[in-house]
Design a protein around this motif. Structure first.
Motif, PDB file in Angstrom:
ATOM      1  N   ALA A 142       0.836  -1.208   0.000  1.00  0.00           N
ATOM      2  CA  ALA A 142       0.000   0.000   0.000  1.00  0.00           C
ATOM      3  C   ALA A 142       0.866   1.251   0.000  1.00  0.00           C
ATOM      4  CB  ALA A 142      -0.928  -0.016   1.216  1.00  0.00           C
ATOM      5  N   ARG A 143       1.938   1.249   0.797  1.00  0.00           N
ATOM      6  CA  ARG A 143       2.834   2.406   0.825  1.00  0.00           C
ATOM      7  C   ARG A 143       3.544   2.587  -0.509  1.00  0.00           C
ATOM      8  NH1 ARG A 143       5.532   1.195   6.764  1.00  0.00           N
ATOM      9  NH2 ARG A 143       3.700   1.743   8.014  1.00  0.00           N
ATOM     10  N   THR A 144       3.926   1.457  -1.124  1.00  0.00           N
ATOM     11  CA  THR A 144       4.595   1.540  -2.427  1.00  0.00           C
ATOM     12  C   THR A 144       3.664   2.117  -3.474  1.00  0.00           C
ATOM     13  OG1 THR A 144       5.960  -0.380  -1.868  1.00  0.00           O
ATOM     14  CG2 THR A 144       5.835   0.233  -4.189  1.00  0.00           C
ATOM     15  N   ARG A 145       2.405   1.658  -3.478  1.00  0.00           N
ATOM     16  CA  ARG A 145       1.432   2.196  -4.437  1.00  0.00           C
ATOM     17  C   ARG A 145       1.186   3.683  -4.200  1.00  0.00           C
ATOM     18  NH1 ARG A 145      -1.406  -2.683  -3.437  1.00  0.00           N
ATOM     19  NH2 ARG A 145      -2.793  -1.559  -2.005  1.00  0.00           N
ATOM     20  N   LEU A 179       3.267   5.818  -2.830  1.00  0.00           N
ATOM     21  CA  LEU A 179       4.466   6.546  -3.243  1.00  0.00           C
ATOM     22  C   LEU A 179       4.506   6.692  -4.755  1.00  0.00           C
ATOM     23  CD1 LEU A 179       7.017   7.799  -1.978  1.00  0.00           C
ATOM     24  CD2 LEU A 179       8.185   5.635  -2.397  1.00  0.00           C
ATOM     25  N   LYS A 180       4.121   5.649  -5.467  1.00  0.00           N
ATOM     26  CA  LYS A 180       4.101   5.708  -6.932  1.00  0.00           C
ATOM     27  C   LYS A 180       3.061   6.712  -7.421  1.00  0.00           C
ATOM     28  CE  LYS A 180       3.824   2.856 -11.094  1.00  0.00           C
ATOM     29  NZ  LYS A 180       2.962   3.824 -11.793  1.00  0.00           N
ATOM     30  N   GLN A 181       1.904   6.758  -6.765  1.00  0.00           N
ATOM     31  CA  GLN A 181       0.875   7.716  -7.149  1.00  0.00           C
ATOM     32  C   GLN A 181       1.352   9.155  -6.938  1.00  0.00           C
ATOM     33  OE1 GLN A 181      -2.481   6.574  -4.778  1.00  0.00           O
ATOM     34  NE2 GLN A 181      -3.012   4.814  -6.054  1.00  0.00           N
ATOM     35  N   VAL A 182       2.048   9.386  -5.824  1.00  0.00           N
ATOM     36  CA  VAL A 182       2.589  10.721  -5.558  1.00  0.00           C
ATOM     37  C   VAL A 182       3.625  11.084  -6.615  1.00  0.00           C
ATOM     38  CG1 VAL A 182       3.956  12.095  -3.946  1.00  0.00           C
ATOM     39  CG2 VAL A 182       2.137  10.618  -3.083  1.00  0.00           C
ATOM     40  N   TYR A 183       4.497  10.125  -6.945  1.00  0.00           N
ATOM     41  CA  TYR A 183       5.526  10.372  -7.963  1.00  0.00           C
ATOM     42  C   TYR A 183       4.887  10.666  -9.321  1.00  0.00           C
ATOM     43  CZ  TYR A 183       9.239   9.462 -11.325  1.00  0.00           C
ATOM     44  OH  TYR A 183      10.115   9.562 -12.367  1.00  0.00           O
ATOM     45  N   ASP A 184       3.894   9.864  -9.722  1.00  0.00           N
ATOM     46  CA  ASP A 184       3.249  10.059 -11.026  1.00  0.00           C
ATOM     47  C   ASP A 184       2.567  11.421 -11.100  1.00  0.00           C
ATOM     48  OD1 ASP A 184       4.085   7.564 -11.814  1.00  0.00           O
ATOM     49  OD2 ASP A 184       2.190   6.568 -11.326  1.00  0.00           O
ATOM     50  N   MET A 185       1.877  11.813 -10.012  1.00  0.00           N
ATOM     51  CA  MET A 185       1.213  13.110  -9.993  1.00  0.00           C
ATOM     52  C   MET A 185       2.224  14.251 -10.079  1.00  0.00           C
ATOM     53  SD  MET A 185       0.487  15.919  -7.836  1.00  0.00           S
ATOM     54  CE  MET A 185       0.716  15.310  -6.155  1.00  0.00           C
ATOM     55  N   THR A 186       3.345  14.100  -9.356  1.00  0.00           N
ATOM     56  CA  THR A 186       4.357  15.152  -9.334  1.00  0.00           C
ATOM     57  C   THR A 186       5.006  15.322 -10.697  1.00  0.00           C
ATOM     58  OG1 THR A 186       4.807  14.652  -7.002  1.00  0.00           O
ATOM     59  CG2 THR A 186       6.456  15.940  -8.194  1.00  0.00           C
ATOM     60  N   VAL A 187       5.378  14.212 -11.316  1.00  0.00           N
ATOM     61  CA  VAL A 187       6.054  14.279 -12.617  1.00  0.00           C
ATOM     62  C   VAL A 187       5.094  14.773 -13.703  1.00  0.00           C
ATOM     63  CG1 VAL A 187       7.178  12.887 -14.402  1.00  0.00           C
ATOM     64  CG2 VAL A 187       7.751  12.527 -12.004  1.00  0.00           C
ATOM     65  N   ARG A 188       3.822  14.433 -13.575  1.00  0.00           N
ATOM     66  CA  ARG A 188       2.845  14.896 -14.566  1.00  0.00           C
ATOM     67  C   ARG A 188       2.732  16.417 -14.543  1.00  0.00           C
ATOM     68  NH1 ARG A 188      -0.983  12.125 -12.912  1.00  0.00           N
ATOM     69  NH2 ARG A 188      -2.152  13.676 -11.716  1.00  0.00           N
ATOM     70  N   VAL A 189       2.734  16.990 -13.351  1.00  0.00           N
ATOM     71  CA  VAL A 189       2.623  18.445 -13.222  1.00  0.00           C
ATOM     72  C   VAL A 189       3.976  19.127 -13.408  1.00  0.00           C
ATOM     73  CG1 VAL A 189       1.975  20.322 -11.652  1.00  0.00           C
ATOM     74  CG2 VAL A 189       0.631  18.223 -11.690  1.00  0.00           C
ATOM     75  N   ASP A 190       5.031  18.500 -12.899  1.00  0.00           N
ATOM     76  CA  ASP A 190       6.381  19.081 -12.919  1.00  0.00           C
ATOM     77  C   ASP A 190       7.356  18.061 -13.519  1.00  0.00           C
ATOM     78  OD1 ASP A 190       8.705  20.463 -12.492  1.00  0.00           O
ATOM     79  OD2 ASP A 190       8.725  20.209 -10.314  1.00  0.00           O
ATOM     80  N   PRO A 191       7.468  17.995 -14.856  1.00  0.00           N
ATOM     81  CA  PRO A 191       8.329  16.990 -15.484  1.00  0.00           C
ATOM     82  C   PRO A 191       9.788  17.067 -15.050  1.00  0.00           C
ATOM     83  CG  PRO A 191       6.898  18.029 -17.120  1.00  0.00           C
ATOM     84  CD  PRO A 191       6.762  18.818 -15.860  1.00  0.00           C
ATOM     85  N   GLY A 192      10.266  18.260 -14.686  1.00  0.00           N
ATOM     86  CA  GLY A 192      11.656  18.393 -14.265  1.00  0.00           C
ATOM     87  C   GLY A 192      11.941  17.772 -12.907  1.00  0.00           C
TER      88      GLY A 192
END
Length: 243
Positions: A22-25, A27-40
């Motif tokens: 659950a924590r891994t999922r 963390l992945k959701q947070v990463y995907d959201m962050t990169v989608r908004v801020d690709p850098g």
């Protein structure tokens, strides 16, 4: 004797695994959201993680302990990566909130301690959907307008006068969410830090007394029942004239 069957469900050994997944999922959701908004952000994360690892390896080669310092650099890299991800994810969340109704209230709610945040707006304009949110702390009373700065000022000033009648000797700070070009205008991602930097002017006992008095103001009227659009609501003219 008949053998008892164990109740169905996760065993104690499986529960930690489920928590890790659950924590891994998450963390992945947070990463995907962050990169989608801020690709850098992915390059900053890579630098934060790889930098300590490479530095640890180089130091380890110099002192003839490459494995020990590489592992140490790996641990530092993970911590640094998590820190960078948290900061970038917070900024990305504010970008997603920008322009949405109630964004000022959500930004205020990120203040973790020292302030009491009203979860619902204390004033609102049904026609324009402008809102005012309130926070109370040792710095005084903070009123934040959620709407176009030039338009929401009237609603903010009306709420300030109302609050000043209840607690006349308490400082009231007015903010509007915007680009920060004019006085009192604060970018959404800086709102929480601006409020937290206000100089303490009240004691804890005074804050409690102020909050008690503010409860007398109440909130805005109850929300319109589901299915009714407040933008299209019209008064009953027959009732106004009398039947």
């Amino acid at each position: 004797m008949a053998r008892r069957e164990k109740p169905a469900g996760a065993t104690p050994a499986q529960k930690p695994k489920k928590k890790r997944f659950a924590r891994t999922r998450q963390l992945k959701q947070v990463y995907d959201m962050t990169v989608r908004v801020d690709p850098g952000a992915k390059w900053w994360l890579l630098l934060a993680f790889a930098g300590p690892v490479v530095l640890g390896l180089l130091i380890g080669l110099l002192v003839d302990h490459p494995i020990y310092f590489t592992i140490l650099g790996l641990l530092v890299g993970v911590l640094a990566g998590m820190f960078v991800l948290g900061r970038r994810a917070e900024r990305a969340a504010y970008v997603n909130l920008k322009g949405q109704k109630g964004a000022a209230g959500a930004a205020l709610s990120s203040i973790r301690r020292g302030w009491t945040i009203e979860q619902e707006p204390v004033a609102a304009e049904a026609r324009t959907q402008d809102m005012v949110f309130r926070a109370t702390g040792r710095g005084g009373i903070v009123l934040v307008g959620d709407g176009p700065p030039t338009r929401v000022k009237k609603l903010l000033e009306a709420e300030r006068r109302k609050v000043s009648r209840i607690v006349p000797n308490v400082p009231v700070h007015l903010f509007t969410v915007g680009d920060g070009d004019t006085e009192g205008e604060v970018p959404l991602h800086k709102l929480a830090s601006r409020v937290q930097r206000l100089k303490p002017q009240l004691t804890k006992q005074e804050v409690a007394a102020v909050q008690k008095r503010l409860r007398a103001l109440g909130g805005i009227r109850p929300p319109v029942p589901k299915g009714i659009d407040p933008m299209r609501a019209r008064p009953d003219r027959k009732a106004m004239r009398g039947r």
